[in-house]
Enzyme design. Structure first.
Site, mmCIF file in Angstrom:
data_model
loop_
_atom_site.group_PDB
_atom_site.id
_atom_site.type_symbol
_atom_site.label_atom_id
_atom_site.label_comp_id
_atom_site.label_asym_id
_atom_site.label_seq_id
_atom_site.Cartn_x
_atom_site.Cartn_y
_atom_site.Cartn_z
ATOM 1 N N GLY A 1 -4.337 2.856 -5.954
ATOM 2 C CA GLY A 1 -3.719 4.064 -5.408
ATOM 3 C C GLY A 1 -3.197 3.857 -4.009
ATOM 4 O O GLY A 1 -3.160 4.782 -3.199
ATOM 5 N N GLY B 1 5.027 -11.615 -11.344
ATOM 6 C CA GLY B 1 4.462 -11.007 -12.539
ATOM 7 C C GLY B 1 3.826 -12.070 -13.400
ATOM 8 O O GLY B 1 4.492 -12.718 -14.188
ATOM 9 N N GLY B 2 2.524 -12.271 -13.212
ATOM 10 C CA GLY B 2 1.777 -13.146 -14.115
ATOM 11 C C GLY B 2 1.844 -14.622 -13.839
ATOM 12 O O GLY B 2 1.407 -15.420 -14.670
ATOM 13 N N LYS C 1 -0.251 -5.652 1.975
ATOM 14 C CA LYS C 1 -0.465 -4.453 1.168
ATOM 15 C C LYS C 1 0.359 -3.282 1.700
ATOM 16 O O LYS C 1 0.598 -3.184 2.900
ATOM 17 C CB LYS C 1 -1.946 -4.117 1.287
ATOM 18 C CG LYS C 1 -2.443 -3.264 0.186
ATOM 19 C CD LYS C 1 -3.940 -3.160 0.205
ATOM 20 C CE LYS C 1 -4.286 -1.866 -0.505
ATOM 21 N NZ LYS C 1 -3.273 -1.505 -1.514
ATOM 22 N N ALA D 1 -5.800 0.611 -10.309
ATOM 23 C CA ALA D 1 -5.383 1.931 -9.840
ATOM 24 C C ALA D 1 -5.992 2.127 -8.460
ATOM 25 O O ALA D 1 -6.758 3.051 -8.212
ATOM 26 C CB ALA D 1 -5.844 3.015 -10.804
ATOM 27 N N CYS E 1 6.749 4.299 -5.808
ATOM 28 C CA CYS E 1 5.973 5.483 -5.437
ATOM 29 C C CYS E 1 6.626 6.750 -5.988
ATOM 30 O O CYS E 1 7.848 6.824 -6.097
ATOM 31 C CB CYS E 1 5.894 5.604 -3.919
ATOM 32 S SG CYS E 1 5.199 4.153 -3.140
#
Ligand code: FAD
Ligand code: FAD
Ligand code: FMN
Ligand code: FMN
Ligand code: FES
Ligand code: FES
Lengths: 317, 263, 317, 263
Positions: A86, A257-258, A59, A84, A144
């Site tokens: 964040g 992605g997916g 992360k 989200a 970002c």
């Protein structure tokens, strides 16, 4: 085909070699955990052994701790989800003290996702991490907001992309992946800017910006209003961008992605990805790495291929 | 702190569980009994399971449900489901003999309630609290509350537990005491050493306020939308006085004085 | 509340007024058929009566006939679909001769989607259509490639957007909607460029660019390789962009992208849309207009609202 | 032109149809019988229906299936399903008594075959051709072909139709003649006034070539991925000498000399 060649071919077919070189990061197979959903690895480490995974992209880590967004942080969408979070994270020093020692014990490639609010912050984090053992590469998350430039993401502007990648490149000898945001009109230009500034590889895609509204409360559903859309819903967009990025640069590409099946992973590879990462897919199935690795192996066997090399970008040629 | 257990070894399992029974509990509710030997032997009151969706729905997140009953000897657990959306509807339509993949037990669970504790269940909050009530032998009181009688889906017979006093309340007076859980709690909290609550947000807010005012320790079980369910994604946080905490890992049970409910 | 007011309120509640003014196009309710999936109306006209639909945005019309892309043109994706029809259309004159007379017989608002390869072509089509009776408005599809500017879509550049909208504005007095492409970093800038150039409303979103690969053939699945992603999968992206566009402009917004329920439509309205359009949703349910209209009516009744006005953008305030 | 019927009035209907029977036809195949009175009374051989997905799958496109049998008197139609992906799998798992929404009959269908016609069915291509074979009384020959015997899912008994000659072929010789549909057709085309074919692309390519060479009129039924199914979206086109044509509306049956199969 004489008997010896047939036997050799047979051998290859029995154990195809899934290993790939992702910009200097040698992976035993092309399946990584994408940055975010997997945290710093500990929780999923309890849940599954990591035998089928080549590595973890941890992360996002920032210079100081970030507290993240108010809840609700996630919600499901058709064939996907919005998050989200964040970029909540304990900050660089805490990561090095509390998480890195655990990560070092794993027989996995460890790639650290780096986030920041300014070029300086990115550079500082990258510099500090380069001095630590047990890190196999960095992934620069340029989605970002660039606070100095009105809050648009670094990754939406080729010049800002070039500057931040260049600054980080100066600070580190570690293999450097640059992770692009899909919220742009021309991904090729951004990928090229990253390559020219010294990236060893391109990661994409990060989440698509999206939102939902709670019609009972008449308010955005997420605490932060906007969130990032991930999961199978976005795969066609991700695949198209991997294709376009692969046309634009020579450095290898990490596609994501997916992805939820081996066929999905193959599509990314055929579009031009060297390796793939999985985020949301682990939520649906914590054992997904095994499904992907086994599926890729079977495909290679069926096609009589010794490795993935010949498949990389094959749909483009 | 008493509540947040350390988890040195892995304490949860993935199991593919046959549905043994799936009974309607009135319109919009059902009770599902599953063979889940590993989870049944590990689970403590207040913990939950993540239920993965059937294969025909490969692109849906797992759904969290509290364990309502556990029978470790027979390797069985029971969950109560309120049908809210697609996920719960799919679960409600699962036939006996079909399988569901479960991950659990997850979360911290309730600490053991001291004798004389009050357990406040609002609506489906009864699921974990009935389990908690059953887990001790000495006296404790369960307040079982809802808007109206039809939402008190657990029948009297379910609470035939020695030493358990049970009081019902409905906002509209269609069953038991007429009033809210908070009204009922205010009337009987005087002697209680501790309160354990699970239910809708407004109820938890009221319970927290009452308990703080009376200086009674209280534990609240919270809900948030989840993805991983194991603490990795930081998606299910609630604000606490110690910063954001994960409902799936640091909770779902939090000390009332720590959690910030309307912040 | 005295008895009379109560009765009046009751009356309102019995028949809430769903009509809206979309930049000069008066709609009996906010539900339109999006351009493309509905063709020129005839086929769906056979299938359902149009009583619950306020209008049709017909398929893109260009100056000359376009033959479109080679098959396969469509494929399903998780909670969505990709299409690469390639704006096949019979061309302006054939549209006016063969399709417009039929459309005029319908008790519906008719909005014509205009496509082109150059500013000149857009302007010519708009000019010619303005002379025809039975057309209630134009929708300028600026997702088309700008051939003179290297093939990037007009709608990815604010300057190109301004130029094309201005040129068309000069040719027509019809209400003019400008339909934006979502494949951009900042939708607000594009929306503002369209507003400044004289648009009466903004339509969004068009499809997201995407692709899939057939791993058996090792080729892109669609004949055109890339296609447009539509359907519920993209709704969070669409909703976010409607929100951002609504923040950027004062002209009304026509929201679309993945709508399949009345709650979806409400989310768009609460994000700032005046009206909504449905494309892919009709494939799942040809009676969707009825579902949406009835659902919106019921919501207004439940909330005791006389119309949609108070809900427009309410989640933003 | 004979083939492309004009459609002045609306000739198709939406119906919510109870599943009467759902029978497995060997691994990977099933036969579904539905009560669909309006469609049954309108449908002609070669037409198809769009089957909408059950409500639990609200975000899936309908799937096109040829009508295999129609019994207008009893208001019943039958379809044959090969399980290929999620949609067909869902259909195969539908229980009798459940409902499916259908739209049809769609497409143009075959023109009436003149006496002595040859009908070439490859695999699932048998679905519309068996219907066509039943629709006339005079002599005609059905060539029923597949890679291997297991894929000839329609049993002999299905073709107990007076005046119908039936010949089977398998690539591997496990049933009937050993060879392809094209081999079989080449051997018996001499006297035929017309050929009607439905099956995999390579088979259609071969049939077209043979028929053009022998100057025998031929009609080919094509497949394409569909969305609307009614001709509105122009998503399902195939190239023809007259430009792109919609399989769902201008087809699925095209004159062999018009359609471009490998362009
Ligand atoms: C720790 C925990 C224990 C739970 N125990 C139970 C239980 O024992 N019995 C029971 O019926 N339900 C329980 N829930 C709630 C249950 O998880 C949700 O109702 C369920 O996930 C909704 O899924 P759905 O697909 O049916 O609804 P969705 O379509 O996903 O959502 C419908 C509505 O349900 C609510 N919702 C969705 N996800 C959650 C969630 N994770 N938590 C709370 N609300 C949500 C939202 O208001 C949403 O609008 C628990 C939740 C948590 C976090
Ligand atoms: C006019 C027409 C008539 C048909 N009649 C029959 C029939 O009688 N019996 C039968 O079993 N099938 C028939 N088909 C094919 C059937 O529609 C597809 O097999 C089905 O839609 C696949 O859906 P799925 O979700 O199972 O597979 P998907 O997961 O959607 O796809 C699996 C594979 O099936 C193929 N496929 C998908 N959609 C189509 C399509 N529309 N046409 C052709 N191939 C497709 C593709 O190769 C794809 O890779 C017909 C198709 C058309 C166009
Ligand atoms: C909960 C969550 C958290 C994420 N956090 C990060 C992050 O910290 N840094 C980052 O670069 N990407 C982050 N991502 C994006 C993923 O790494 C990935 O790019 C994206 O989700 C698409 O892949 P997927 O569809 O497989 O999830 C996050 C995604 C999710 C769902
Ligand atoms: C088959 C198909 C054809 C389309 N053709 C057009 C077109 O001609 N002009 C246009 O502006 N948009 C076109 N669109 C985009 C839709 O109008 C709409 O913007 C998009 O599909 C998102 O809405 P939806 O998710 O409800 O389909 C098309 C979409 C589809 C699926
Ligand atoms: S759901 Fe992932 S941290 Fe709780
Ligand atoms: S499927 Fe829409 S035109 Fe054929």
């Amino acid at each position: 085909m004489d008997e010896k060649t047939a036997n050799q071919r047979q051998e290859k077919i029995i154990a195809p070699d899934l290993s790939v070189d992702l910009g200097g990061i040698i992976l035993k197979n092309p399946v990584l955990a994408a940055s975010g959903p997997f945290g710093y690895g500990r929780e999923y480490g309890e849940l599954t052994n990591f035998k089928d995974l080549a590595g973890i992209i941890v992360k996002g880590v920032s210079l100081e701790p970030w507290s993240g967004n108010p809840p609700p942080r996630i919600t499901e969408t058709p064939a996907g989800m919005l998050n989200a979070v964040g970029l909540q994270n304990p900050g660089l020093e805490s990561f090095i003290k509390d998480d890195l020692p655990y990560l070092r014990t794993l027989d996995l490639r460890i790639i650290v996702n780096v986030v920041g609010c300014s070029i300086d912050e990115y550079a500082k984090v990258a510099c500090r991490l380069s001095g630590e053992a047990g890190i196999d590469g960095l992934e620069l998350n340029i989605s970002c907001p660039n606070i100095k430039a009105g809050g648009m993401a670094f990754g939406t502007d080729p010049a800002a992309t070039h500057l931040v990648v260049e600054a980080v490149r100066r600070e580190t000898k570690l293999p450097l992946l640059v992770k692009l945001t899909p919220n742009v009109a021309d991904i090729g230009i951004i990928a090229r800017a990253a390559e020219e500034a010294g990236a060893d590889g391109i990661s994409l895609i990060n989440t698509l910006s999206g939102m939902l509204i709670d019609t009972v409360k008449k308010r955005p559903l997420l605490g932060n209003a906007f969130g990032g859309l991930s999961g199978p819903a976005i795969m066609p967009v991700a695949l198209r961008m991997v294709w376009q990025a692969a046309e634009a640069v020579r450095i290898p590409i990490l596609g994501m992605g997916g992805i939820t099946t081996a066929d999905d992973a193959l599509q990314f590879i055929m579009a031009g990805a060297r390796a793939v990462a999985v985020g949301t897919g682990f939520f649906y199935n914590p054992e997904l790495a095994k499904v992907l690795k086994t599926g890729l192996e079977q495909y290679l066997k069926k096609e009589g291929l010794a490795g993935l090399k010949q498949l990389e970008g094959i749909a483009r040629f | 702190m008493l509540l947040l257990k350390e988890q040195p070894g892995v304490k949860y399992r993935q199991e593919s569980c046959p549905v043994l029974e799936n009974r309607s509990m009135g319109p919009g509710f059902c009770r599902i009994t599953l063979a889940a030997p590993a989870i049944a032997s590990l689970v403590e009151p207040g913990q939950f399971v993540q239920i993965f969706m059937p294969q025909e729905h490969p692109h849906m997140l797992p759904r969290p449900f509290s364990v309502h009953k556990a029978d470790p000897e027979n390797g069985i657990i029971t969950i109560l489901v309120e049908i809210k959306g697609q996920g719960s509807r799919l679960l409600a339509s699962r036939e006996p003999g079909s399988f569901l993949k479960l991950l659990g037990p997850l979360g911290n669970g309730f600490p053991p309630p001291p004798p004389g504790s009050i357990l406040v269940a609002g609506g489906m909050g009864v699921a974990p609290l009935a389990f908690l009530a059953e887990s001790v032998k000495y006296s404790r009181t369960l307040l079982y509350c809802a808007r109206t009688a039809d939402l008190l889906i657990c029948p009297e017979a379910d609470f035939n537990i020695p030493g358990l006093q049970i009081m019902r309340a409905t906002d509209d007076g269609t069953a038991g005491f007429r009033g809210t859980a908070a009204d009922l709690l205010s009337g009987c909290i005087a002697e209680a050493p501790a309160v354990f609550a699970c239910g809708p947000r407004p109820m938890l807010v009221a319970v927290k306020e009452i308990c703080l005012k009376r200086r009674v320790r209280a534990w609240l079980s919270l809900e948030e939308r989840m993805a991983c369910g194991v603490g990795a994604c930081v998606g299910c946080v609630v604000p606490t006085i110690k910063g954001y905490k994960r409902v799936c890992r640091d909770g779902p049970v939090f000390p009332a004085e720590e959690v910030i409910l309307d912040g």
